[in-house]
Design an enzyme around this catalytic site. Structure first.
Site, PDB file in Angstrom:
ATOM      1  N   MET A 116       0.817  -1.235   0.000  1.00 35.24           N
ATOM      2  CA  MET A 116       0.000   0.000   0.000  1.00 35.24           C
ATOM      3  C   MET A 116       0.843   1.275   0.000  1.00 35.24           C
ATOM      4  SD  MET A 116      -2.988  -0.367  -0.789  1.00 35.24           S
ATOM      5  CE  MET A 116      -3.194   1.418  -0.746  1.00 35.24           C
ATOM      6  N   ASP A 117       2.123   1.188   0.299  1.00 31.57           N
ATOM      7  CA  ASP A 117       2.961   2.374   0.080  1.00 31.57           C
ATOM      8  C   ASP A 117       3.139   2.598  -1.411  1.00 31.57           C
ATOM      9  OD1 ASP A 117       3.191   3.048   2.705  1.00 31.57           O
ATOM     10  OD2 ASP A 117       5.230   2.321   2.964  1.00 31.57           O
ATOM     11  N   HIS A 118       3.462   1.530  -2.133  1.00 35.50           N
ATOM     12  CA  HIS A 118       3.524   1.656  -3.596  1.00 35.50           C
ATOM     13  C   HIS A 118       2.190   2.172  -4.138  1.00 35.50           C
ATOM     14  CE1 HIS A 118       7.338  -0.394  -4.540  1.00 35.50           C
ATOM     15  NE2 HIS A 118       7.049  -1.265  -3.606  1.00 35.50           N
TER      16      HIS A 118
ATOM     17  N   GLN B 183      -4.500   6.455   2.786  1.00 35.60           N
ATOM     18  CA  GLN B 183      -3.897   5.176   2.389  1.00 35.60           C
ATOM     19  C   GLN B 183      -4.872   4.016   2.623  1.00 35.60           C
ATOM     20  OE1 GLN B 183      -0.150   4.883   4.385  1.00 35.60           O
ATOM     21  NE2 GLN B 183       0.729   3.510   2.865  1.00 35.60           N
TER      22      GLN B 183
END
Lengths: 409, 401
Positions: free
Chosen positions: A171-173, A203
């Site tokens: 989820m950072d990507h 996010q």
């Protein structure tokens, strides 16, 4: 000319989510000014793998990977002149992006209203765990939190076992990609109307939208994913097909993924297996029968794959029209993957402390204005004087004065 | 139309692969037209279905991925007149988004060069499994197979203690397709900016394999810069060495995500006070727990192990939601492992209007589904229409465009 040339981005992000967004923008030519402060550096500057034993702020391979093509500006926002320069830089920029906890930038007087006062048509993208509104807006997340709360972690695992999750901050990507899309769309709107805006990216929400059909299954059919047999491991959810799994191959921890989506593909697989007697029976003749006998089916396929080499098997199955691929580890992709190699995916850029450092390429590939690898990640503060001179016209005397006053630290 | 892409014309020729890219564009206001065969897209055959009854208009997956689009049914395989209609639509479009193996659209009469000649401003994005060329270009994939080849799957799996000999695990929800779609949309919007400068459209070779290969976080740097593969671990980051578990079973049987314990003195002090107020961590006041380095798993000594064992006992004695909220109040990024549909039970998401009501065949009234991935202040996300029936807008679009 690069397609985003002329777009100026004040990049207040760190770690992975924000830098993923600005990595894409920088690859396609945006001027990304990474604003840094030596007392609170991007933790990825200290992140392994490192060249050498100890972090120097400039020897992290991970940082190099995330921050190529960007420029580093040291600006001490706690110094009044540092804050003034930051505000002036915002006033001549198109985009401000940050991934602080909700409220942090506001405490600097730089919420959306504050930013608009500096630049009326600014595109301001905030990436936070929960967004800037709602009762839990002050909660904090890292990637794994967003994955757990949005449902992604739950969907990855073997039935009856704890969740396997994603093994990294997917989820950072993905928040980074969502932010890049939002910024580009907002710039498109601004080019048409002159209007900027605040992009409030949560996010958790950017993750929750990735499982819409599972949500509708409950709101329409009243069925939750939390039930026996779920998640189904590497077997199929929808469409329900079999065989659909990973199977062992020769060697340690080697696996091939095979997905049979139709009877024709099943017949093709049976041919590659040499038409064994067991595959001809009624137990496996139709998709429904294969699903009903999936344990026996998977056992037999695994027995067939186990002594075979993974890449050779992948080639053989694909040649026969069966969807199959080696479960590739990072080293497999870099050293063995013939597709990435043939397309020139791996590149090298010089770096002062990392030497000839390898990078992945730029996706997607634009035929006429492709993205470019121009420079590795900047050394901390490497571009402070050049950027302030180019964008704000500071002369050498002013720059020296700021330096002496501790503004660039 | 109120989205940031209002006025942008998109023609989409996509099934399961690519339809999410079309959705992202349509949801941001683009006028997105889905080209389908007369019997409807293959994506209409993907469940779950309303009341578990298959039907071209009853796929919830199709509803979700195709709301806000219009449908034009054309027989591209069998009718030259329909191919000409498709070419005429694409000649009037800003974006042509196609997905599938390379050459699929060309085989249907939609050749790249001819489309570009008829519409030099066209941004033509071809989303493929592996790209337009190379030895694997014509290899076939599913979401599972793409995630295996691209690398994300080898980041996640199990500790031997939890599942001996377990393979890499496939996270569900077509996340390979979704990641590819994100790259397609980033590329399309970028190409539109190039068009602003040059007046010319271009072709985008968007390979799902490359998109995924750039989506494995620290896995790739560890190989590129140190020549080492990370190892898979249950419910936490793949790493070079085994680390402390992050997921613990709570009293109510749900799983809590518990990590970053003790990194800084402020959150440690608050966590300690909270746990002690519930009768846990009585010995945490000993001086040996004061050093942040000693407290962190994988770095310190016995203290880190002791802390995590006590935290696990604490979690087991509380409900997961209570653990999540209590830890957040301490400044820790803990969470609850929710099923995807359990996001519906989160009041915060409702505060933000995250869910939107959608309608469709076989459903009385409406049902909620996730809405915006990002809240746009000036050009809000909007559900303008439910997913179309096959060919519902054929006449309308042919006349209008």
């Amino acid at each position: 000319m690069l397609p985003l040339a002329g777009v100026r981005v004040v990049d207040l992000t760190w770690i992975i989510a924000g830098p993923t967004a600005t990595r894409f923008l920088a690859d396609f030519g945006a001027s990304v000014y990474k604003i840094e402060h030596e007392q609170a550096v991007d933790p990825i500057r200290l992140g392994r793998p490192l060249a050498g034993e100890r972090p120097t702020l400039n020897n992290s391979g991970f940082f190099n990977y995330m921050n190529r093509n960007k420029r580093s500006v040291l600006l001490n926002a706690r110094h009044p002149r540092g804050m003034e320069l930051l505000r002036r830089l915002i006033a001549v920029s198109d985009v401000v992006i940050e991934n602080f906890s909700a409220g942090t930038l506001a405490s600097w007087g730089l919420d959306y209203a504050g930013l608009r006062a500096l630049r009326e048509d600014i595109v301001y993208c905030s990436i936070s765990g929960f967004g800037h509104t709602g009762r839990d807006r002050e909660h904090t997340t890292w990637g794994p939190t967003a994955q757990a709360l949005s449902g992604l972690t739950f969907t990855s695992g073997l039935p009856g076992k704890p969740p396997a999750g994603w093994g990294y901050s997917f989820m950072d990507h993905t928040a980074g990609y969502s932010a890049a899309i939002a910024i580009l769309a907002a710039l498109w709107h601004r080019a048409r109307t002159g209007e900027g805006q605040h992009l409030d990216l949560s996010q958790v929400e950017a993750g929750a939208v990735l499982n819409g059909p599972a949500v509708l299954d409950r709101t329409v059919n009243g069925r939750s994913w939390r039930r026996a047999g779920m998640p189904p491991g590497n077997r199929a959810w929808e469409p329900a097909v079999a065989p659909h799994n990973t199977y062992p191959c020769a060697g340690e921890d080697r696996w091939i993924a095979i997905a049979v989506m139709s009877d024709a593909e099943w017949e093709a697989l049976a041919r590659v297996m040499g038409e064994p007697q067991w595959a001809r029976g009624e137990r496996f003749a139709t998709n429904a029968a294969r699903l009903a006998n999936e344990d026996a089916l998977d056992e037999r396929i695994a027995a067939w794959t186990a002594p075979r080499g993974d890449y050779a098997l992948m080639a053989e199955l694909q040649a026969a029209g069966v969807r199959a691929a080696v479960c590739q580890k990072p080293g497999d992709r870099v050293e063995h993957d013939p597709q990435l190699a043939a397309r020139g995916w791996w590149r090298t850029l010089p770096h002062a402390e990392l030497g000839d450092a390898r990078h992945d390429g730029v996706a997607p590939r634009l035929s006429d204005t492709p993205g470019e690898l121009r420079a590795g990640a900047p050394l901390i503060g490497a571009d402070t004087r050049a950027v302030l001179s180019e964008t704000l016209g500071l002369d050498e005397a002013e720059l020296d004065e700021c330096e002496a006053a501790g503004v660039f630290m | 139309m109120s989205g940031p892409l209002a006025g942008l014309r998109v023609v989409e020729l996509c099934d399961e692969l690519g339809q999410y890219a079309g959705k992202l564009l349509a949801d941001m206001g683009a006028d997105a037209v889905k080209l389908e065969p007369p019997e409807g897209s293959a994506a209409r055959r993907v469940g779950p279905f309303v009341d578990d009854e298959p039907g071209p208009n009853r796929s919830l997956s199709f509803w979700y991925h195709n709301a806000n689009k219009r449908s034009v049914a054309l027989d591209l395989e069998g009718s030259e007149a329909d191919r000409e209609r498709a070419r005429a639509l694409i000649a009037r479009a800003d974006v042509f988004l196609e997905a599938g193996p390379p050459g699929r659209a060309a085989a249907l009469g939609l050749e790249r060069e001819a489309l570009a000649a008829a519409n030099p401003r066209l941004v033509h994005c071809a989303l493929t499994p592996f790209g337009q060329d190379g030895p694997w270009a014509h290899y076939a994939v599913s979401d599972l197979v793409a995630l295996a080849a691209g690398g994300p799957m080898c980041m996640n799996g199990y500790d031997a203690a939890d599942a001996p000999g377990a393979p890499p695990i496939h996270g569900k929800g077509d996340q390979a397709y979704n990641t590819a779609a994100h790259y397609a949309v980033m590329g399309i919007l970028t190409a539109l900016f190039a068009r602003e400068a040059t007046g010319a459209g271009q072709f985008i070779d968007c390979a799902m394999h490359e998109a995924l290969s750039s989506t494995t976080e620290v896995g790739l740097p560890h190989w590129l810069y140190a020549g080492r593969n990370v190892i898979r671990q249950t419910g936490r980051h793949a790493a070079l060495f085994r680390t402390e578990p992050w997921i613990h079973r709570a009293r109510d049987g749900l799983d809590a995500l518990v990590y970053n314990v003790g990194r800084d003195n402020e959150s440690w002090g608050r966590l300690k006070a909270w746990m002690q107020s519930r009768g846990f961590g009585a010995n945490f006041d000993e001086a040996r727990f004061d050093d942040p380095v000693a407290r962190q798993g994988g770095r310190g000594g016995a203290e880190a192990g002791e802390i995590m064992a006590e935290v696990a006992r604490f979690v087991a004695a509380h409900d997961a939601e209570e653990v999540y909220r209590g830890a957040q109040a301490c400044g820790l990024p803990w969470g609850v492992v929710r099923a995807p549909d359990e996001t519906l039970d989160d009041a915060h998401l409702h505060d933000r209007g995250h869910f939107v009501p959608v309608t469709g065949e076989g459903l009385e009234g409406s049902a909620l589904m996730p809405g915006a991935p990002c809240v746009f202040g000036a050009t809000p996300w909007e559900l303008r229409r439910p997913a179309p029936k096959p060919g519902e807008h054929t006449e309308e679009v042919l006349a209008e465009w």
